[in-house]
Design a protein around this motif. Structure first.
Motif, mmCIF file in Angstrom:
data_model
loop_
_atom_site.group_PDB
_atom_site.id
_atom_site.type_symbol
_atom_site.label_atom_id
_atom_site.label_comp_id
_atom_site.label_asym_id
_atom_site.label_seq_id
_atom_site.Cartn_x
_atom_site.Cartn_y
_atom_site.Cartn_z
ATOM 1 N N ASN A 78 -10.239 -13.564 -14.613
ATOM 2 C CA ASN A 78 -11.159 -13.816 -13.520
ATOM 3 C C ASN A 78 -12.191 -14.868 -13.945
ATOM 4 O O ASN A 78 -13.249 -14.542 -14.443
ATOM 5 C CB ASN A 78 -11.877 -12.516 -13.132
ATOM 6 C CG ASN A 78 -12.730 -12.694 -11.870
ATOM 7 O OD1 ASN A 78 -12.817 -13.797 -11.339
ATOM 8 N ND2 ASN A 78 -13.345 -11.615 -11.421
ATOM 9 N N PRO A 79 -11.895 -16.156 -13.771
ATOM 10 C CA PRO A 79 -12.803 -17.227 -14.185
ATOM 11 C C PRO A 79 -14.188 -17.110 -13.566
ATOM 12 O O PRO A 79 -15.176 -17.491 -14.157
ATOM 13 C CB PRO A 79 -12.092 -18.500 -13.695
ATOM 14 C CG PRO A 79 -10.652 -18.095 -13.565
ATOM 15 C CD PRO A 79 -10.669 -16.663 -13.147
ATOM 16 N N THR A 80 -14.269 -16.562 -12.349
ATOM 17 C CA THR A 80 -15.558 -16.417 -11.677
ATOM 18 C C THR A 80 -16.465 -15.495 -12.461
ATOM 19 O O THR A 80 -17.665 -15.714 -12.581
ATOM 20 C CB THR A 80 -15.349 -15.854 -10.252
ATOM 21 O OG1 THR A 80 -14.488 -16.728 -9.543
ATOM 22 C CG2 THR A 80 -16.686 -15.736 -9.529
ATOM 23 N N PHE A 81 -15.876 -14.442 -13.045
ATOM 24 C CA PHE A 81 -16.641 -13.492 -13.848
ATOM 25 C C PHE A 81 -17.215 -14.176 -15.069
ATOM 26 O O PHE A 81 -18.360 -13.980 -15.441
ATOM 27 C CB PHE A 81 -15.732 -12.325 -14.268
ATOM 28 C CG PHE A 81 -16.418 -11.310 -15.170
ATOM 29 C CD1 PHE A 81 -17.169 -10.294 -14.628
ATOM 30 C CD2 PHE A 81 -16.299 -11.405 -16.555
ATOM 31 C CE1 PHE A 81 -17.801 -9.374 -15.453
ATOM 32 C CE2 PHE A 81 -16.921 -10.492 -17.392
ATOM 33 C CZ PHE A 81 -17.671 -9.463 -16.838
ATOM 34 N N ALA A 82 -16.431 -15.053 -15.680
ATOM 35 C CA ALA A 82 -16.849 -15.720 -16.910
ATOM 36 C C ALA A 82 -17.942 -16.736 -16.647
ATOM 37 O O ALA A 82 -18.779 -17.007 -17.504
ATOM 38 C CB ALA A 82 -15.653 -16.407 -17.558
ATOM 39 N N GLN A 83 -17.982 -17.342 -15.440
ATOM 40 C CA GLN A 83 -18.929 -18.394 -15.163
ATOM 41 C C GLN A 83 -20.010 -17.988 -14.168
ATOM 42 O O GLN A 83 -20.708 -18.816 -13.609
ATOM 43 C CB GLN A 83 -18.184 -19.613 -14.616
ATOM 44 C CG GLN A 83 -17.116 -20.157 -15.557
ATOM 45 C CD GLN A 83 -16.335 -21.303 -14.937
ATOM 46 O OE1 GLN A 83 -16.655 -21.760 -13.857
ATOM 47 N NE2 GLN A 83 -15.308 -21.738 -15.631
ATOM 48 N N SER A 84 -20.177 -16.666 -13.946
ATOM 49 C CA SER A 84 -21.089 -16.204 -12.906
ATOM 50 C C SER A 84 -22.534 -16.574 -13.180
ATOM 51 O O SER A 84 -23.344 -16.669 -12.265
ATOM 52 C CB SER A 84 -20.965 -14.680 -12.761
ATOM 53 O OG SER A 84 -21.276 -14.052 -14.009
ATOM 54 N N SER A 85 -22.892 -16.810 -14.435
ATOM 55 C CA SER A 85 -24.279 -17.116 -14.763
ATOM 56 C C SER A 85 -24.627 -18.580 -14.535
ATOM 57 O O SER A 85 -25.793 -18.954 -14.546
ATOM 58 C CB SER A 85 -24.558 -16.751 -16.220
ATOM 59 O OG SER A 85 -23.738 -17.511 -17.083
ATOM 60 N N LYS A 86 -23.628 -19.430 -14.339
ATOM 61 C CA LYS A 86 -23.878 -20.848 -14.146
ATOM 62 C C LYS A 86 -24.019 -21.131 -12.653
ATOM 63 O O LYS A 86 -23.089 -20.943 -11.875
ATOM 64 C CB LYS A 86 -22.727 -21.676 -14.714
ATOM 65 C CG LYS A 86 -22.980 -23.177 -14.631
ATOM 66 C CD LYS A 86 -21.831 -23.957 -15.255
ATOM 67 C CE LYS A 86 -22.088 -25.458 -15.181
ATOM 68 N NZ LYS A 86 -20.974 -26.232 -15.784
#
Length: 215
Positions: A20-28
């Protein structure tokens, strides 16, 4: 046993991030336009995450961010070149005070009526009062910045009131009541020698540069 639990947790988290790429980049935050942040609203509560200058401010709303400038105030980079060490010190101190007043704070943001092509959107940042205040006393605020709306303080006007910048009308098409508040705030700062008005020659030099920029 603890090592095994930690390794298992790490593996699960890694697997989630990969799948889940969205999970990995949710802070950006996602870079968007100010209009996308407003949506159909006329104002939003945002957080200031970066202050490079008063005409280059990064704001964040949820997972979105964009860049704006404060309406009706002069940015620091247009101030006169420092003439001596004391002048340099004053410039840096005033800029840091302004940054501290805005950075990592939440404000209500409103779009200014007048916009200039090729620049970030001009906005007003308002801070809601966090105390109960009745109708009559609100309109008799202690400073002009407190008179801009129901239980709010305008950061744009307050920076002028504190002597951390000077008033600069964006264009001829501007609300008369706002103009009056800015002018009163600047007169007050000058009379009580706050901020850049502590050093008369410095304040006048800033005004002279501002006159050239505006005309």
């Amino acid at each position: 046993m603890h090592r095994l639990v930690w390794a298992t947790s790490f593996a699960i988290a890694s697997a989630i991030s990969i799948s889940n790429p969205t999970f990995a980049q949710s802070s950006k935050p996602k870079e968007v336009t100010l209009r996308e942040i407003f949506g159909v609203q006329t104002e939003r509560e945002i957080k200031v995450t970066r202050v490079e200058d008063l005409d280059d401010i990064t704001i964040r709303f949820g997972d979105k961010q964009t860049h704006v400038r404060l309406a009706s105030v002069a940015p620091f980079h247009e101030w006169p070149v420092a003439q001596d060490a004391a002048w340099v010190k004053m410039q840096e101190e005033l800029k840091q005070q302004a940054v501290n007043q805005l950075l990592d704070k939440k404000f209500r943001i409103r779009l200014a009526l007048c916009q200039e092509e090729g620049k970030f959107p001009a906005v007003y940042l308002d801070e809601r009062a966090d105390y109960l205040i009745d109708r009559e006393s609100m309109w008799e605020g202690l400073k002009p910045a407190e008179r801009t709306g129901w239980g709010r303080t305008s950061q744009n006007i307050d920076l002028v009131f504190q002597g951390l910048t000077i008033y600069r009308p964006n264009c001829a098409d501007r609300p008369f009541d706002m103009e009056e508040l800015f002018e009163r705030a600047q007169q007050n700062a000058e009379v009580f020698r706050r901020g850049l008005w502590k050093e008369y020659r410095f304040a006048r030099a800033v005004e002279l540069i501002d006159t050239k920029v505006r005309h």
